[in-house]
Design an enzyme around this catalytic site. Structure first.
Site, mmCIF file in Angstrom:
data_model
loop_
_atom_site.group_PDB
_atom_site.id
_atom_site.type_symbol
_atom_site.label_atom_id
_atom_site.label_comp_id
_atom_site.label_asym_id
_atom_site.label_seq_id
_atom_site.Cartn_x
_atom_site.Cartn_y
_atom_site.Cartn_z
ATOM 1 N N SER A 93 1.737 34.224 55.756
ATOM 2 C CA SER A 93 1.008 34.192 57.027
ATOM 3 C C SER A 93 1.974 34.471 58.171
ATOM 4 C CB SER A 93 0.395 32.785 57.207
ATOM 5 O OG SER A 93 -0.097 32.594 58.518
ATOM 6 N N TYR A 102 8.992 17.986 66.313
ATOM 7 C CA TYR A 102 9.188 19.433 66.070
ATOM 8 C C TYR A 102 10.533 19.883 66.640
ATOM 9 C CZ TYR A 102 8.027 24.446 65.994
ATOM 10 O OH TYR A 102 8.023 25.797 65.758
ATOM 11 N N ASP A 117 5.104 30.558 49.132
ATOM 12 C CA ASP A 117 4.198 29.907 50.092
ATOM 13 C C ASP A 117 3.377 28.856 49.356
ATOM 14 O OD1 ASP A 117 3.057 31.126 53.114
ATOM 15 O OD2 ASP A 117 1.996 29.477 52.114
ATOM 16 N N ASP A 156 6.084 24.680 47.211
ATOM 17 C CA ASP A 156 6.082 23.699 48.302
ATOM 18 C C ASP A 156 7.544 23.492 48.687
ATOM 19 O OD1 ASP A 156 6.073 21.565 49.993
ATOM 20 O OD2 ASP A 156 4.953 20.222 48.671
HETATM 21 N N1 LIG Z 1 4.169 30.982 66.188
HETATM 22 C C1 LIG Z 1 5.041 30.610 67.107
HETATM 23 O O1 LIG Z 1 4.794 30.678 68.317
HETATM 24 C C2 LIG Z 1 6.401 30.118 66.696
HETATM 25 C C3 LIG Z 1 7.383 29.932 67.694
HETATM 26 C C4 LIG Z 1 8.633 29.468 67.337
HETATM 27 C C5 LIG Z 1 8.933 29.204 65.997
HETATM 28 N N2 LIG Z 1 7.956 29.377 65.053
HETATM 29 C C6 LIG Z 1 8.326 29.077 63.662
HETATM 30 O O2 LIG Z 1 8.096 30.227 62.861
HETATM 31 C C7 LIG Z 1 7.790 29.817 61.526
HETATM 32 C C8 LIG Z 1 6.496 30.485 61.077
HETATM 33 O O3 LIG Z 1 5.460 30.076 61.954
HETATM 34 P P1 LIG Z 1 4.070 30.852 62.048
HETATM 35 O O4 LIG Z 1 3.652 30.789 63.459
HETATM 36 O O5 LIG Z 1 4.149 32.154 61.364
HETATM 37 O O6 LIG Z 1 3.154 29.839 61.201
HETATM 38 P P2 LIG Z 1 1.903 30.109 60.222
HETATM 39 O O7 LIG Z 1 1.167 28.812 60.172
HETATM 40 O O8 LIG Z 1 1.174 31.342 60.597
HETATM 41 O O9 LIG Z 1 2.632 30.375 58.818
HETATM 42 C C9 LIG Z 1 3.372 29.380 58.195
HETATM 43 C C10 LIG Z 1 3.334 29.617 56.693
HETATM 44 O O10 LIG Z 1 4.097 28.565 56.074
HETATM 45 C C11 LIG Z 1 3.374 28.105 54.950
HETATM 46 N N3 LIG Z 1 3.747 26.725 54.647
HETATM 47 C C12 LIG Z 1 3.446 25.602 55.357
HETATM 48 N N4 LIG Z 1 3.926 24.531 54.730
HETATM 49 C C13 LIG Z 1 4.558 24.968 53.617
HETATM 50 C C14 LIG Z 1 5.233 24.335 52.550
HETATM 51 N N5 LIG Z 1 5.364 22.993 52.495
HETATM 52 N N6 LIG Z 1 5.756 25.094 51.548
HETATM 53 C C15 LIG Z 1 5.622 26.448 51.588
HETATM 54 N N7 LIG Z 1 4.962 27.107 52.551
HETATM 55 C C16 LIG Z 1 4.445 26.369 53.550
HETATM 56 C C17 LIG Z 1 1.909 28.223 55.344
HETATM 57 O O11 LIG Z 1 1.053 28.241 54.199
HETATM 58 C C18 LIG Z 1 1.905 29.548 56.095
HETATM 59 O O12 LIG Z 1 1.692 30.637 55.216
HETATM 60 C C19 LIG Z 1 7.735 28.292 61.553
HETATM 61 O O13 LIG Z 1 8.977 27.770 61.104
HETATM 62 C C20 LIG Z 1 7.532 27.971 63.030
HETATM 63 O O14 LIG Z 1 8.021 26.698 63.363
HETATM 64 C C21 LIG Z 1 6.710 29.825 65.354
#
Ligand SMILES: NC(=O)c1ccc[n+]([C@@H]2O[C@H](COP(=O)([O-])OP(=O)(O)OC[C@H]3O[C@@H](n4cnc5c(N)ncnc54)[C@H](O)[C@@H]3O)[C@@H](O)[C@H]2O)c1
Length: 255
Positions: free
Chosen positions: A15, A154, A36, A62
């Site tokens: 994702s 966070y 994932d 996980d």
């Molecule tokens: N979206 C933002 O604005 C943003 C900003 C700064 C940092 N981030 C970081 O970027 C990374 C990705 O975020 P995103 O926005 O794409 O999130 P998202 O929710 O779109 O994707 C996260 C993915 O991680 C997977 N996941 C969650 N828990 C898990 C686990 N225990 N084991 C394996 N997979 C797991 C989910 O199934 C999902 O596919 C994260 O570390 C987030 O903190 C995001």
């Protein structure tokens, strides 16, 4: 930037940002394992990469479980022969709440999924990388590591990622392994769209004030990751790159 025929693991690759990173690596010729917890996400992304001519493997993982991560880091070399690149991207967020109301359960969950997971994945992947004398670790942090109202859990997890990356770099350089981290600001993904509408609206207003006044995309983050993951970045380690349209130029965290 060369990653052709390198073997990459992207956690949370089913994702959002992880999906963008996995697709960019595959497009550049790497063999990519999507790790994932969501079978739907990993099957979809693996299928899309394979359909477009790339090499992909989906492993339901996980990242907060030591057993699950150990199995992942066994399965990838069994299937592709190596682990060259590890992108620790999987992460979660919780609704904003100030410290006196923050539950211990939520604190533990955020720290485990966002930070302990990176320790587990690095530990297992590094055992393979050391034997190869080659590795590229890219950890996804967040600009929120600077701190933010209602975000103590966070922000602490992401501050831990920045610090972990520096220690990895110091320890692993002599084995041909680099470790760097990337801090996105606001990126439109399911994580972002899952936040309460009010918080999204506040974030949109903040993004409009940035030097590049828009939200980020997974592709924006992927290009920074591809750089750190490339063969050519062999002399760059322990670095922290913001990908946020200049949002980091403002003085401190999220007020
Ligand atoms: N979206 C933002 O604005 C943003 C900003 C700064 C940092 N981030 C970081 O970027 C990374 C990705 O975020 P995103 O926005 O794409 O999130 P998202 O929710 O779109 O994707 C996260 C993915 O991680 C997977 N996941 C969650 N828990 C898990 C686990 N225990 N084991 C394996 N997979 C797991 C989910 O199934 C999902 O596919 C994260 O570390 C987030 O903190 C995001």
């Amino acid at each position: 930037m060369t990653v052709r025929d390198r073997v990459a693991i992207v956690t949370g690759g089913g994702s959002g940002i992880g999906e963008g990173i996995a697709k960019a690596l595959a497009h550049a010729g790497a063999k990519v394992c999507i790790a994932d917890i969501s079978p739907t996400g990993l099957e979809r992304v693996t299928g899309e990469i394979t359909a477009s001519g790339g090499a992909a493997l989906g492993v339901k993982t996980d990242v907060s479980s030591a057993e699950s991560v150990a199995a992942l880091c066994q399965k990838v070399p069994d299937s592709f022969g190596r682990i060259d690149i590890l992108v620790n991207n999987a992460g979660i967020i919780a609704p904003e709440v100030e410290i006196d109301e923050m539950s211990e359960a939520t604190w533990d969950k955020i720290l485990t999924v966002n930070l302990k997971s990176q320790y587990l994945c690095c530990q297992n992947a590094v055992r393979v990388m050391k034997k190869q004398g080659y590795g590229r670790i890219v950890n996804i942090a967040s600009r929120s590591w600077l701190g933010g109202r209602g975000l103590a859990n966070y922000a602490a997890s992401k501050g831990g990622v920045v610090s972990l990356t520096r220690s990895l770099a110091i320890e692993l350089g002599k084995y041909g392994i680099t470790a760097n981290c990337v801090s996105p600001t606001l990126v439109v993904t399911p994580l972002f769209l899952g936040m309460p509408k009010e918080e999204q609206e506040q974030d949109l207003q903040k993004a409009a004030k940035n030097p590049i006044p828009r939200l980020g995309t997974p592709a924006d983050v992927a290009c920074a990751v591809l750089f750190f993951a490339s063969d050519e970045a062999e002399f760059i380690t322990g670095q922290h790159l913001y990908v946020g349209g200049g949002a980091d130029l403002w003085t401190s965290g999220t007020l």
